[in-house]
Write a protein that holds these residues in place. Structure first.
Motif, PDB file in Angstrom:
ATOM      1  N   ALA A  36     -49.695  -4.657 -19.647  1.00 53.37           N
ATOM      2  CA  ALA A  36     -50.001  -4.056 -18.340  1.00 53.37           C
ATOM      3  C   ALA A  36     -50.773  -5.037 -17.463  1.00 53.37           C
ATOM      4  O   ALA A  36     -50.532  -5.127 -16.258  1.00 53.37           O
ATOM      5  CB  ALA A  36     -50.795  -2.767 -18.530  1.00 53.37           C
ATOM      6  N   LYS A  37     -51.674  -5.799 -18.061  1.00 53.37           N
ATOM      7  CA  LYS A  37     -52.435  -6.794 -17.312  1.00 53.37           C
ATOM      8  C   LYS A  37     -51.518  -7.859 -16.726  1.00 53.37           C
ATOM      9  O   LYS A  37     -51.633  -8.225 -15.561  1.00 53.37           O
ATOM     10  CB  LYS A  37     -53.487  -7.443 -18.229  1.00 53.37           C
ATOM     11  N   VAL A  38     -50.577  -8.332 -17.536  1.00 54.70           N
ATOM     12  CA  VAL A  38     -49.643  -9.354 -17.050  1.00 54.70           C
ATOM     13  C   VAL A  38     -48.778  -8.789 -15.919  1.00 54.70           C
ATOM     14  O   VAL A  38     -48.506  -9.477 -14.938  1.00 54.70           O
ATOM     15  CB  VAL A  38     -48.786  -9.908 -18.213  1.00 54.70           C
ATOM     16  N   PHE A  39     -48.364  -7.538 -16.034  1.00 54.81           N
ATOM     17  CA  PHE A  39     -47.603  -6.914 -14.946  1.00 54.81           C
ATOM     18  C   PHE A  39     -48.442  -6.848 -13.673  1.00 54.81           C
ATOM     19  O   PHE A  39     -47.976  -7.200 -12.592  1.00 54.81           O
ATOM     20  CB  PHE A  39     -47.151  -5.505 -15.332  1.00 54.81           C
ATOM     21  N   THR A  40     -49.696  -6.401 -13.806  1.00 54.40           N
ATOM     22  CA  THR A  40     -50.526  -6.215 -12.615  1.00 54.40           C
ATOM     23  C   THR A  40     -51.121  -7.512 -12.091  1.00 54.40           C
ATOM     24  O   THR A  40     -51.724  -7.516 -11.018  1.00 54.40           O
ATOM     25  CB  THR A  40     -51.634  -5.174 -12.865  1.00 54.40           C
ATOM     26  N   ASP A  41     -50.922  -8.619 -12.800  1.00 49.18           N
ATOM     27  CA  ASP A  41     -51.272  -9.934 -12.258  1.00 49.18           C
ATOM     28  C   ASP A  41     -50.368 -10.293 -11.078  1.00 49.18           C
ATOM     29  O   ASP A  41     -50.715 -11.155 -10.269  1.00 49.18           O
ATOM     30  CB  ASP A  41     -51.108 -11.029 -13.324  1.00 49.18           C
ATOM     31  N   ILE A  42     -49.221  -9.641 -10.997  1.00 52.59           N
ATOM     32  CA  ILE A  42     -48.223  -9.953  -9.972  1.00 52.59           C
ATOM     33  C   ILE A  42     -48.478  -9.098  -8.731  1.00 52.59           C
ATOM     34  O   ILE A  42     -48.475  -7.864  -8.800  1.00 52.59           O
ATOM     35  CB  ILE A  42     -46.793  -9.701 -10.501  1.00 52.59           C
ATOM     36  N   SER A  43     -48.697  -9.759  -7.620  1.00 53.11           N
ATOM     37  CA  SER A  43     -48.884  -9.048  -6.355  1.00 53.11           C
ATOM     38  C   SER A  43     -47.630  -8.231  -6.054  1.00 53.11           C
ATOM     39  O   SER A  43     -46.513  -8.734  -6.174  1.00 53.11           O
ATOM     40  CB  SER A  43     -49.134 -10.058  -5.232  1.00 53.11           C
ATOM     41  N   GLY A  44     -47.821  -6.978  -5.696  1.00 51.85           N
ATOM     42  CA  GLY A  44     -46.689  -6.109  -5.391  1.00 51.85           C
ATOM     43  C   GLY A  44     -46.116  -5.384  -6.596  1.00 51.85           C
ATOM     44  O   GLY A  44     -45.130  -4.658  -6.470  1.00 51.85           O
TER      45      GLY A  44
END
Length: 163
Positions: A36-44
């Motif tokens: 989830a952290k890696v996903f939310t590292d991405i803007s948008g």
């Protein structure tokens, strides 16, 4: 795989999901929310990732991801049966067509002859169904967890999103 490579995989997953007007969810145990952290590292990323579940304990697996107590009692937390229920429950709760579930033994303790340290079960869901696989990773706790995140992201892309 380094952080930039994980973020690149995450970007690719996001692009594929946006093109499909779809979303992904996670039910993570040994990775503790790292996917989830890696996903939310991405803007948008809010366009394709709304929520994930950190289900570290058996009770959390039951309450948040709908894993049956009988499944945990019979097969254990680190099993194909458990991760299949985790991903199905997470996808249902998040109303997401794609999902990743991870449960494993990152170490340094907790392993057994049947499930040595480094054993990780994955289940990935998509419209085509659920794909589950067991992997055994080498290294310390950090290495096992990082390899688990990388494997889950790459496999979601390869099994469900490339075409």
């Amino acid at each position: 795989m380094n952080d930039e490579q994980l973020q690149q995989l995450s970007r690719q997953i996001g692009e594929k999901l946006i093109a499909r007007h779809a979303s992904v969810t996670t039910a993570e145990s040994c990775t503790g929310g790292w996917i989830a952290k890696v996903f939310t590292d991405i803007s948008g990323s809010s366009a394709w990732f709304e929520r994930g579940f950190v289900t570290y304990s058996n009770s959390a697996k039951q309450q948040m991801a709908g894993v049956q107590a009988s499944t945990l009692a019979r097969y254990g937390a680190v099993s194909e049966e458990t991760v299949r229920e985790m991903v199905a429950g997470a996808c249902q709760a998040a109303q997401a067509p794609y999902g990743i579930a991870v449960s494993g033994i990152a170490g340094p303790g907790g392993g057994s002859a049947d499930k040595p340290v480094g054993t990780v079960w994955f289940a990935l869901a998509g419209p085509e169904g659920i794909f589950a696989q067991r992997c055994v990773f080498a290294g310390d706790r950090e290495a096992v967890r990082r390899q688990s995140v990388a494997w889950a992201l790459q496999t979601l892309l390869d099994q469900f999103l490339i075409n």
